[in-house]
Scaffold this active site. Sequence first.
Site, PDB file in Angstrom:
ATOM      1  N   LYS A  45      -4.868  12.044  53.221  1.00  0.00           N
ATOM      2  CA  LYS A  45      -5.260  11.630  54.467  1.00  0.00           C
ATOM      3  C   LYS A  45      -6.469  12.604  55.281  1.00  0.00           C
ATOM      4  O   LYS A  45      -7.779  11.918  55.901  1.00  0.00           O
ATOM      5  CB  LYS A  45      -4.208  10.844  55.901  1.00  0.00           C
ATOM      6  CG  LYS A  45      -4.033   9.693  55.243  1.00  0.00           C
ATOM      7  CD  LYS A  45      -3.167   9.578  56.583  1.00  0.00           C
ATOM      8  CE  LYS A  45      -1.952   8.089  55.978  1.00  0.00           C
ATOM      9  NZ  LYS A  45      -1.179   7.777  57.001  1.00  0.00           N
ATOM     10  N   LYS A 101      -0.886  -2.997  45.346  1.00  0.00           N
ATOM     11  CA  LYS A 101       0.371  -4.010  45.932  1.00  0.00           C
ATOM     12  C   LYS A 101      -0.054  -4.395  47.608  1.00  0.00           C
ATOM     13  O   LYS A 101      -0.880  -4.409  48.302  1.00  0.00           O
ATOM     14  CB  LYS A 101       0.626  -2.441  46.894  1.00  0.00           C
ATOM     15  CG  LYS A 101       2.690  -2.467  46.536  1.00  0.00           C
ATOM     16  CD  LYS A 101       2.578  -0.620  47.226  1.00  0.00           C
ATOM     17  CE  LYS A 101       3.244  -1.078  47.622  1.00  0.00           C
ATOM     18  NZ  LYS A 101       4.147   0.561  48.706  1.00  0.00           N
ATOM     19  N   LYS A 124      -1.019  -3.734  54.500  1.00  0.00           N
ATOM     20  CA  LYS A 124      -1.916  -3.809  55.669  1.00  0.00           C
ATOM     21  C   LYS A 124      -2.633  -3.663  55.709  1.00  0.00           C
ATOM     22  O   LYS A 124      -3.705  -3.943  55.964  1.00  0.00           O
ATOM     23  CB  LYS A 124      -0.597  -3.469  56.440  1.00  0.00           C
ATOM     24  CG  LYS A 124      -1.271  -4.423  58.103  1.00  0.00           C
ATOM     25  CD  LYS A 124      -1.293  -5.534  58.443  1.00  0.00           C
ATOM     26  CE  LYS A 124      -1.749  -5.906  59.638  1.00  0.00           C
ATOM     27  NZ  LYS A 124      -1.201  -7.095  60.469  1.00  0.00           N
TER      28      LYS A 124
END
Length: 334
Positions: free
Chosen positions: A114, A197, A200
Site C-alpha cells: 500500500k 481470487k 471486491k
Amino acid sequence: MSKDRVLSGIQPTNGSFHLGNYLGAVKQWVELQNTHDAFYCVVDLHALTSSPDPKELHQNTLTSVAQLIALGLDPDRCTLFVQSHVPAHNQLAWVMECLTGFGEASRMTQFKDKSQKVGNERIGVGVFTYPMLMAADILLYQANQVPVGEDQRQHIELTRDLAQRFNSTYGQTFTIPEGYILKAGAKIYDLQDPTSKMSKSADSLSGLIEILETPEVNTKKIKSAVTDTGREIKFDEKEKPGISNLLTIYSALSGSKVADIEKEFEGKGYGDFKGAVAEVVTNYLAPIRKQTLELLDDRSHLEKILKAGAQKAEVVADKTLADVYNKVGLIPRG
Ligand code: TRP
C-alpha cells in the site's frame, strides 16, 4: 476438557459480502461454532484505515452483522460483536505497538504494497499499525486458533512473535495462537478473470457474485462468466480455470461432488451448465438475502444482539487487559 477458542475478524468495507468471502471464510466460521468456543468480530476500526465514507461505514457494519447471522452465525452459539464496542482492542493495541520494532512493522507486505502504491507521505499510520491492532484482537481472547485466508499468514506470524515476546519479558500472559489457514478447495475466483481470487478490489464488479445482489443480476453475471476453449465440463484448473471455478461453486453450494457434476453434464454444453450454476447460486442465496434484509429492518433487535455480544466479549477482553496493564507496571485506577 474445555473447547479450543477461535477468533476471527472481517472488515465491514463492503455493502455485501461476496461468494468468495462466504465459501472461503464465513462457511468455516459457521462450522467452527459447533466444535469451538468461537469469537467473531466485525473489525470496523480496521476499516477506518481505508477512510470510508462515514454513512457507508455505519450501514456496512450493520449489514455485515446481519449477513453473518443470515449466513449461519448464531449469536447464542458464538460471540458476535463489533470491534469498536470493546475499547480493550485499542488499549491492548497500544501495548503491542510499543513492543513492535519499526523495521519489523515496515516489513509487513500489506503495508509495503500500500505504501508503494500511494507513497510514504500519504499512507496512513493506521495502515502501518494495522497488524498490531489485529494482534490485540486475537490475544485479548487468548485464542488458540485463528481462521484466516492465506493472505493473513504474515499477520498471524507477527501476532505469535509479539505474544512470545511479551510472555518472555513479562511472564506468561498470552496463549500463542495458531493460524487455521482455510481450505484451499474453498478458493473462489473472479468470474471474468478466473486466475485471480474473487475480490471486491477487482477492476470490474462483473466477476463478483454478491450475497445481497438480486437473483437477476447474479444470473446474468454467471451466464457471462468467462469460459475456456473446448466444450467439456471438466475440472482442470490449469487448462479450464473458468469451468473449474464454476464447478467449485456448484459443488460447494449443492453439496454434490465435482465428479458427479461432471457426469451429470456429460455431453451438455457450457450454456446448460451455466444455467444450472446460476440456479444453484440464486436458490442458495435467496433465503440469505431475505433474512439479511429482515434483520436490517428490525434495527433494535440487531442492536440487542450486538450489545449482548459486546458484553460477552468484554468480560474476556477486560480480564486480559487488566493482566497486561498490571504486568507492564501501570497502576490500577482503584
Ligand atoms: N486483517 C483481516 C483481514 O483483512 C481482518 C482481521 C482483523 C482479523 N482482525 C482480525 C482476522 C483478527 C482474524 C483475526 O482479513
